[in-house]
Design an enzyme around this catalytic site. Sequence first.
Site, short mmCIF file in Angstrom:
data_model
loop_
_atom_site.label_atom_id
_atom_site.label_comp_id
_atom_site.label_asym_id
_atom_site.label_seq_id
_atom_site.Cartn_x
_atom_site.Cartn_y
_atom_site.Cartn_z
N LYS A 91 9.52 -8.83 -76.80
CA LYS A 91 9.45 -9.84 -77.87
C LYS A 91 7.98 -10.26 -78.07
CE LYS A 91 12.38 -11.60 -79.90
NZ LYS A 91 13.08 -11.21 -81.15
N ILE B 165 17.11 -0.82 -87.78
CA ILE B 165 15.83 -1.30 -88.32
C ILE B 165 14.70 -0.30 -88.08
CG2 ILE B 165 16.36 -3.79 -88.29
CD1 ILE B 165 14.68 -3.93 -85.66
N TYR C 10 12.52 -7.82 -71.50
CA TYR C 10 12.93 -8.44 -72.77
C TYR C 10 11.80 -9.28 -73.36
CZ TYR C 10 14.79 -12.07 -75.82
OH TYR C 10 14.96 -12.94 -76.86
N PHE D 210 24.95 -12.98 -82.82
CA PHE D 210 25.26 -14.40 -82.59
C PHE D 210 24.50 -15.32 -83.56
CE2 PHE D 210 23.57 -17.91 -79.65
CZ PHE D 210 24.49 -18.86 -80.08
N ILE D 211 23.19 -15.39 -83.43
CA ILE D 211 22.44 -16.35 -84.26
C ILE D 211 22.40 -15.86 -85.71
CG2 ILE D 211 20.29 -17.67 -84.52
CD1 ILE D 211 19.67 -17.00 -81.59
N ASN E 286 19.88 -20.77 -77.14
CA ASN E 286 20.91 -21.19 -78.11
C ASN E 286 22.29 -21.11 -77.48
OD1 ASN E 286 20.02 -20.35 -81.48
ND2 ASN E 286 18.60 -20.73 -79.82
N HIS F 102 13.29 -13.93 -62.10
CA HIS F 102 13.95 -15.03 -62.83
C HIS F 102 12.98 -16.18 -63.16
CE1 HIS F 102 17.92 -17.59 -62.85
NE2 HIS F 102 17.30 -17.58 -64.01
N THR G 132 11.22 -15.99 -79.28
CA THR G 132 11.79 -16.75 -78.16
C THR G 132 10.72 -17.51 -77.39
OG1 THR G 132 12.87 -16.44 -76.01
CG2 THR G 132 11.59 -14.60 -76.82
N ASP G 133 11.15 -18.57 -76.70
CA ASP G 133 10.23 -19.30 -75.82
C ASP G 133 9.88 -18.50 -74.57
OD1 ASP G 133 12.64 -19.48 -74.46
OD2 ASP G 133 12.67 -21.67 -74.33
N GLU G 134 10.65 -17.43 -74.30
CA GLU G 134 10.41 -16.68 -73.06
C GLU G 134 9.06 -15.97 -73.07
OE1 GLU G 134 13.55 -14.42 -71.39
OE2 GLU G 134 15.09 -15.84 -72.01
P1 NAD Z 1 22.49 -10.81 -80.34
O1 NAD Z 1 22.28 -9.84 -79.22
O2 NAD Z 1 23.71 -11.63 -80.35
O3 NAD Z 1 22.47 -10.03 -81.74
C1 NAD Z 1 21.54 -9.03 -82.02
C2 NAD Z 1 22.02 -8.31 -83.28
O4 NAD Z 1 21.04 -7.32 -83.61
C3 NAD Z 1 23.35 -7.58 -83.11
O5 NAD Z 1 24.18 -7.81 -84.23
C4 NAD Z 1 22.96 -6.10 -83.02
O6 NAD Z 1 23.96 -5.23 -83.51
C5 NAD Z 1 21.71 -6.08 -83.89
N1 NAD Z 1 20.80 -4.99 -83.55
C6 NAD Z 1 20.37 -4.62 -82.32
N2 NAD Z 1 19.57 -3.55 -82.41
C7 NAD Z 1 19.47 -3.24 -83.74
C8 NAD Z 1 18.75 -2.25 -84.47
N3 NAD Z 1 17.99 -1.35 -83.85
N4 NAD Z 1 18.88 -2.25 -85.80
C9 NAD Z 1 19.66 -3.15 -86.45
N5 NAD Z 1 20.36 -4.10 -85.80
C10 NAD Z 1 20.26 -4.15 -84.46
O7 NAD Z 1 21.17 -11.68 -80.39
P2 NAD Z 1 21.00 -13.25 -80.69
O8 NAD Z 1 21.22 -13.99 -79.45
O9 NAD Z 1 21.74 -13.58 -81.92
O10 NAD Z 1 19.43 -13.29 -80.99
C11 NAD Z 1 18.92 -13.09 -82.30
C12 NAD Z 1 17.42 -13.18 -82.26
O11 NAD Z 1 17.02 -14.46 -81.78
C13 NAD Z 1 16.74 -12.16 -81.32
O12 NAD Z 1 15.58 -11.70 -81.94
C14 NAD Z 1 16.43 -12.97 -80.08
O13 NAD Z 1 15.31 -12.43 -79.42
C15 NAD Z 1 16.16 -14.33 -80.68
N6 NAD Z 1 16.41 -15.48 -79.81
C16 NAD Z 1 17.63 -15.63 -79.21
C17 NAD Z 1 17.89 -16.79 -78.47
C18 NAD Z 1 19.21 -17.01 -77.78
O14 NAD Z 1 19.35 -17.98 -77.03
N7 NAD Z 1 20.23 -16.20 -78.00
C19 NAD Z 1 16.90 -17.76 -78.34
C20 NAD Z 1 15.66 -17.56 -78.95
C21 NAD Z 1 15.43 -16.43 -79.71
O1 DAU Z 2 15.04 -18.92 -73.91
C1 DAU Z 2 15.51 -18.16 -74.99
C2 DAU Z 2 16.27 -16.97 -74.47
O2 DAU Z 2 17.51 -17.48 -73.96
C3 DAU Z 2 16.53 -15.90 -75.52
O3 DAU Z 2 15.31 -15.36 -75.92
C4 DAU Z 2 17.43 -14.78 -74.95
O4 DAU Z 2 17.74 -13.86 -75.98
C5 DAU Z 2 18.69 -15.42 -74.43
O5 DAU Z 2 19.49 -14.41 -73.81
C6 DAU Z 2 18.38 -16.52 -73.42
O6 DAU Z 2 17.82 -15.97 -72.20
P1 DAU Z 2 18.25 -16.53 -70.76
O7 DAU Z 2 18.00 -15.45 -69.78
O8 DAU Z 2 17.64 -17.85 -70.49
O9 DAU Z 2 19.84 -16.76 -71.03
P2 DAU Z 2 21.12 -16.40 -70.15
O10 DAU Z 2 22.29 -16.99 -70.87
O11 DAU Z 2 21.20 -14.97 -69.79
O12 DAU Z 2 20.88 -17.23 -68.82
C7 DAU Z 2 20.66 -18.63 -68.84
C8 DAU Z 2 20.37 -19.07 -67.42
O13 DAU Z 2 21.56 -18.91 -66.64
C9 DAU Z 2 19.30 -18.25 -66.72
O14 DAU Z 2 18.57 -19.11 -65.86
C10 DAU Z 2 20.09 -17.26 -65.90
C11 DAU Z 2 21.34 -18.02 -65.54
N1 DAU Z 2 22.57 -17.21 -65.39
C12 DAU Z 2 22.92 -16.38 -66.40
C13 DAU Z 2 24.05 -15.61 -66.33
C14 DAU Z 2 24.46 -14.66 -67.44
C15 DAU Z 2 23.36 -17.34 -64.26
O15 DAU Z 2 23.05 -18.12 -63.35
N2 DAU Z 2 24.50 -16.58 -64.18
C16 DAU Z 2 24.87 -15.71 -65.15
O16 DAU Z 2 25.90 -15.02 -64.98
#
Ligand code: NAD
Ligand code: DAU
Length: 357
Positions: A164, A62, A160, A13-14, A190, A295, A134-136
């Site tokens: 991280k 990786i 998770y 995604f990102i 995001n 949670h 991540t902020d988590e």
């Molecule tokens: P995502 O799950 O959409 O994508 C992860 C990607 O990494 C995928 O393309 C997957 O194929 C690849 N991948 C997984 N394991 C691998 C491995 N062993 N070797 C090579 N590639 C591998 O994740 P995202 O939501 O795009 O998040 C990207 C980064 O940003 C992560 O490090 C996540 O912790 C961080 N992050 C995400 C969010 C969010 O809200 N999504 C917020 C803050 C930080």
């Molecule tokens: O804060 C950054 C993090 O945000 C990233 O590091 C993670 O990779 C990313 O997955 C995300 O984590 P969250 O757990 O916050 O995101 P998620 O979309 O899974 O859930 C957002 C909120 O919504 C959380 O409070 C849980 C709730 N939720 C989620 C799902 C999937 C529901 O209530 N119902 C659902 O079905």
Amino acid sequence: MSRKLLVTGGAGFIGSNFVHHWCKTYPDDRVVVLDALTYAGNRGNLASLEGKENFRFVRGDICDRTLVDKLLQTENIDIIAHFAAESHVDRSILGPGAFVQTNVVGTFTLLEAFRQHWQTNNQPLNYRFLHVSTDEVYGSLAPNDPAFCETTPYAPNSPYSASKAGSDHLVRAYYHTYGLPAIITNCSNNYGSYQFPEKLIPLMCINILMGKPLPIYGDGKNVRDWLYVNDHCSAIEVVIQRGTPGETYNIGGNNEVENINLVQMLCQLMDELALDLPVRPSQNLITFVKDRLGHDRRYAINSNKLQTQLGWTPSVTVEEGLRLTVEWYLTHRDWWEPLLSEEYQAYYRKNYLQSAS
Ligand code: NAD
Ligand code: DAU
């Protein structure tokens, strides 16, 4: 001078949003994507770049040191932008092993390979290891607590976030011990195009379009700080360009919203923008389910350091970003429909069966 980037997780995604952003902004730079194409990776996200001279996609893990060494050397990489991770909290509760492997062992493998590459080349000043975190890692906030800043102590609560946090500690240690020019960014939630429909916003958009229940964990009052993915990408760009090695930068949208309110906003947007919804008003689909284990209640990010020191600001409000996102999912059925595979259905049943109230 043109740069050579290795973007791990660039099909996710990102990562894929970042690759598009970078290739558009710096067309003379070379971008090599390393991605294992797990369930969350989608090579189609990068389709418009395939065949371009300055772009290369490599399918690989990786954790594969030999492959990483080879890529760093043959491509003469000077910047690693490290996105690859197992990223979904619910999956980490169901199966934490893959999270330790990719997030901890994978990051360690990249750090070791990059350290050797950097030292072999006599420690060039322009090399960077940008670790996307991540902020988590900071844990959970009470309602009146101040937002997380870069000095907030780590207190990860899920497998998770613990994995991280482990990777962040390794990155920090590589800077302090070896002087490796590494920078960490810690970002809030995001949303935007190409997000896999296990995460809250795409899952709700797609369930609304299919007339399926909208599962809200617990009382729906957990708070997340939402950031449009394009703004995250521009922040990472700024940190790569102007960030100081050894520093950490928090990235957030300053958009705290309770989950239930966010889902109601999505329902309203869908009711307005979608022509043929199976259930209207779509908020009739809202269903409260059993809470996620452990949670976290609230996340909020203070990104003053990034804003004042490096001059970054987010470009859209959450209302604008959500509208763009809903429009994207409405016009990209061909992208998300194939993702609702057998594997996805099996995960969905397993996760939400346990959540059934
Ligand atoms: P995502 O799950 O959409 O994508 C992860 C990607 O990494 C995928 O393309 C997957 O194929 C690849 N991948 C997984 N394991 C691998 C491995 N062993 N070797 C090579 N590639 C591998 O994740 P995202 O939501 O795009 O998040 C990207 C980064 O940003 C992560 O490090 C996540 O912790 C961080 N992050 C995400 C969010 C969010 O809200 N999504 C917020 C803050 C930080
Ligand atoms: O804060 C950054 C993090 O945000 C990233 O590091 C993670 O990779 C990313 O997955 C995300 O984590 P969250 O757990 O916050 O995101 P998620 O979309 O899974 O859930 C957002 C909120 O919504 C959380 O409070 C849980 C709730 N939720 C989620 C799902 C999937 C529901 O209530 N119902 C659902 O079905």
